[in-house]
Motif scaffolding. Structure first.
Motif, PDB file in Angstrom:
ATOM      1  N   ASP A 100     -34.562 -10.581  82.757  1.00 50.24           N
ATOM      2  CA  ASP A 100     -35.394 -10.789  84.084  1.00 50.24           C
ATOM      3  C   ASP A 100     -36.855 -10.596  83.796  1.00 50.24           C
ATOM      4  OD1 ASP A 100     -34.933 -11.136  86.891  1.00 50.24           O
ATOM      5  OD2 ASP A 100     -35.791  -9.245  87.037  1.00 50.24           O
ATOM      6  N   SER A 101     -37.379  -9.839  83.006  1.00 48.33           N
ATOM      7  CA  SER A 101     -38.766  -9.469  82.970  1.00 48.33           C
ATOM      8  C   SER A 101     -39.313 -10.702  82.146  1.00 48.33           C
ATOM      9  CB  SER A 101     -38.924  -8.067  82.371  1.00 48.33           C
ATOM     10  OG  SER A 101     -38.440  -7.921  81.098  1.00 48.33           O
ATOM     11  N   GLY A 102     -38.492 -11.315  81.308  1.00 45.33           N
ATOM     12  CA  GLY A 102     -38.780 -12.195  80.173  1.00 45.33           C
ATOM     13  C   GLY A 102     -39.355 -11.740  78.797  1.00 45.33           C
ATOM     14  N   ASN A 103     -39.100 -10.579  78.601  1.00 45.30           N
ATOM     15  CA  ASN A 103     -39.279  -9.910  77.417  1.00 45.30           C
ATOM     16  C   ASN A 103     -38.170 -10.404  76.411  1.00 45.30           C
ATOM     17  OD1 ASN A 103     -41.565  -8.368  77.877  1.00 45.30           O
ATOM     18  ND2 ASN A 103     -40.233  -6.752  78.834  1.00 45.30           N
TER      19      ASN A 103
ATOM     20  N   VAL B 142     -28.196 -15.184  79.144  1.00 45.70           N
ATOM     21  CA  VAL B 142     -29.619 -15.735  79.221  1.00 45.70           C
ATOM     22  C   VAL B 142     -30.096 -15.367  80.485  1.00 45.70           C
ATOM     23  CG1 VAL B 142     -29.674 -17.691  77.674  1.00 45.70           C
ATOM     24  CG2 VAL B 142     -28.981 -18.019  79.848  1.00 45.70           C
ATOM     25  N   LYS B 143     -31.523 -15.832  80.965  1.00 46.76           N
ATOM     26  CA  LYS B 143     -31.815 -15.443  82.385  1.00 46.76           C
ATOM     27  C   LYS B 143     -31.266 -16.480  83.272  1.00 46.76           C
ATOM     28  CE  LYS B 143     -36.347 -15.033  84.790  1.00 46.76           C
ATOM     29  NZ  LYS B 143     -37.725 -14.851  84.745  1.00 46.76           N
ATOM     30  N   LYS B 144     -30.811 -15.869  84.610  1.00 48.26           N
ATOM     31  CA  LYS B 144     -30.243 -16.675  85.572  1.00 48.26           C
ATOM     32  C   LYS B 144     -30.983 -17.869  85.861  1.00 48.26           C
ATOM     33  CE  LYS B 144     -26.845 -16.086  88.563  1.00 48.26           C
ATOM     34  NZ  LYS B 144     -25.471 -15.772  87.995  1.00 48.26           N
ATOM     35  N   GLY B 145     -30.380 -19.018  85.788  1.00 47.31           N
ATOM     36  CA  GLY B 145     -30.943 -20.219  85.916  1.00 47.31           C
ATOM     37  C   GLY B 145     -31.749 -21.052  84.467  1.00 47.31           C
ATOM     38  N   ASN B 146     -31.404 -20.351  83.530  1.00 49.25           N
ATOM     39  CA  ASN B 146     -32.063 -21.152  82.392  1.00 49.25           C
ATOM     40  C   ASN B 146     -30.919 -22.050  81.728  1.00 49.25           C
ATOM     41  OD1 ASN B 146     -33.375 -22.030  80.172  1.00 49.25           O
ATOM     42  ND2 ASN B 146     -33.908 -19.887  79.438  1.00 49.25           N
ATOM     43  N   SER B 147     -30.726 -23.100  82.511  1.00 45.80           N
ATOM     44  CA  SER B 147     -29.488 -23.766  82.200  1.00 45.80           C
ATOM     45  C   SER B 147     -29.757 -24.709  80.799  1.00 45.80           C
ATOM     46  CB  SER B 147     -29.236 -24.887  83.237  1.00 45.80           C
ATOM     47  OG  SER B 147     -30.296 -25.876  83.349  1.00 45.80           O
TER      48      SER B 147
ATOM     49  N   ASN C 281     -38.145 -26.333  66.602  1.00 50.33           N
ATOM     50  CA  ASN C 281     -38.921 -25.451  65.949  1.00 50.33           C
ATOM     51  C   ASN C 281     -39.458 -24.114  67.116  1.00 50.33           C
ATOM     52  OD1 ASN C 281     -38.710 -26.269  63.538  1.00 50.33           O
ATOM     53  ND2 ASN C 281     -40.371 -27.611  64.016  1.00 50.33           N
ATOM     54  N   LYS C 282     -38.968 -24.124  68.258  1.00 52.24           N
ATOM     55  CA  LYS C 282     -39.190 -23.442  69.231  1.00 52.24           C
ATOM     56  C   LYS C 282     -38.580 -21.996  69.001  1.00 52.24           C
ATOM     57  CE  LYS C 282     -39.556 -22.558  74.089  1.00 52.24           C
ATOM     58  NZ  LYS C 282     -39.374 -22.946  75.436  1.00 52.24           N
ATOM     59  N   THR C 283     -39.429 -20.713  69.206  1.00 48.57           N
ATOM     60  CA  THR C 283     -38.687 -19.724  68.844  1.00 48.57           C
ATOM     61  C   THR C 283     -38.497 -18.773  70.367  1.00 48.57           C
ATOM     62  OG1 THR C 283     -40.061 -19.291  66.921  1.00 48.57           O
ATOM     63  CG2 THR C 283     -39.366 -17.412  67.752  1.00 48.57           C
ATOM     64  N   TYR C 284     -37.086 -18.316  70.165  1.00 42.37           N
ATOM     65  CA  TYR C 284     -36.503 -17.506  71.181  1.00 42.37           C
ATOM     66  C   TYR C 284     -36.379 -15.816  70.863  1.00 42.37           C
ATOM     67  CZ  TYR C 284     -35.619 -22.090  73.557  1.00 42.37           C
ATOM     68  OH  TYR C 284     -35.791 -23.283  74.175  1.00 42.37           O
ATOM     69  N   VAL C 285     -36.704 -15.076  71.761  1.00 43.20           N
ATOM     70  CA  VAL C 285     -36.592 -13.799  71.449  1.00 43.20           C
ATOM     71  C   VAL C 285     -35.295 -13.417  71.852  1.00 43.20           C
ATOM     72  CG1 VAL C 285     -37.360 -11.524  71.923  1.00 43.20           C
ATOM     73  CG2 VAL C 285     -38.984 -13.289  71.821  1.00 43.20           C
ATOM     74  N   VAL C 286     -34.547 -12.717  70.762  1.00 46.72           N
ATOM     75  CA  VAL C 286     -33.214 -12.454  70.880  1.00 46.72           C
ATOM     76  C   VAL C 286     -33.039 -10.937  71.005  1.00 46.72           C
ATOM     77  CG1 VAL C 286     -30.814 -12.733  70.210  1.00 46.72           C
ATOM     78  CG2 VAL C 286     -32.201 -14.748  69.973  1.00 46.72           C
TER      79      VAL C 286
END
Length: 265
Positions: free
Chosen positions: A90-93, A230-235, A33-38
């Motif tokens: 990178d900015s988290g947007n 995905v952001k660098k390191g978000n394994s 149920n977590k929402t990710y911005v695509v």
């Protein structure tokens, strides 16, 4: 009586604190149920486009939704210019980028890519009836041609290299494929470099206006894998995307979506 009230208040506060910590830990560690911005750039059919009501749609949107359903998380889609997609991670947007994006060494230094979900290459579109630009060897030194490309793409990199070599007189970089197509229609440019599946989609509805040079001949060394970023390191997120992608390929969902969007395999 006073001591009992104090003990009760202290107990109540303790229970509230423990409950709050437990709730926070549960929501933070559970992806269900977590929402990710695509983020995407929606002038790239059949991968990314908009419907008549202005909703983001396309093969990429359906594929990302299928992966999310398989992995138990939610997605929220948003539109950005193509060259703003990687900076948004990178900015988290943005949490995820899916935009028919080719995997390149330069991009791989900035983001982490999923396993590939498609392979494509660069072709050249001209106006219907153009008999001057017939193959990649038409772009010779001093040819004087003007070429439109979408900013931030591998097509733009290819055109820039050809200009440097004198094969192209001018490279017109535009934010959207639709604008580049209009430039071609107006005669402002001689050719438009774009990826093969996008060219196929355009010709399906506008084959009376445009043509693809030399029977879809791809530029040399332009064939590239397409993947989700995905952001660098978000394994953790990358692992979920790869697992979901593998599952939707195995259960036939991927093939159904490819057929729906007439994506050549």
């Amino acid at each position: 009586m006073k001591k009992n009230w104090k003990k009760a208040a202290a107990l109540f506060l303790c229970l509230m604190t423990i409950g709050g910590l437990t709730a926070c830990g549960s929501s933070g560690g559970d992806t269900e149920n977590k929402t990710y911005v695509v983020s995407t750039e929606p002038t790239y059919p059949p991968f990314d486009t908009t419907d008549e009501e202005g909703n983001l749609t396309g093969f990429d949107m359906d594929l990302m939704q299928a992966i999310a359903d398989d992995q138990g998380f939610e997605v929220e889609f948003q539109s950005l210019e193509f060259d703003a997609l990687i900076p948004s991670l990178d900015s988290g947007n943005s949490d995820i980028v899916i935009a028919g994006m080719n995997v390149t060494d330069e991009r791989a230094e900035q983001v982490d890519f999923s396993d590939p979900y498609y392979t494509q290459g660069v072709v050249c579109m001209t106006k219907k009836g153009n008999t001057e630009i017939t193959g990649w060897d038409s772009f010779t030194e001093g040819s004087g041609y003007k070429v439109a490309v979408q900013s931030g793409t591998t097509q733009a990199d290819l055109a820039a290299k050809m200009k440097e070599n004198g094969q192209i007189a001018e490279v017109v970089q535009l934010n959207q494929n639709t604008t580049a197509l209009q430039q071609l229609a107006n005669g402002d440019v001689d050719a438009f470099f774009l990826d093969s599946p996008v060219a196929t989609d355009i010709l399906a509805s506008q084959g009376d206006k445009y043509q693809i040079m030399d029977n879809y001949a791809m530029a040399e060394d332009s064939e590239a894998d397409v993947a989700i970023a995905v952001k660098k390191g978000n394994s953790e997120l990358l692992d979920m995307i790869n697992e979901g992608l593998a599952n939707v390929k195995e259960d036939g969902t991927y093939d159904e979506l490819a057929e729906k969007w007439k994506l050549g395999m």
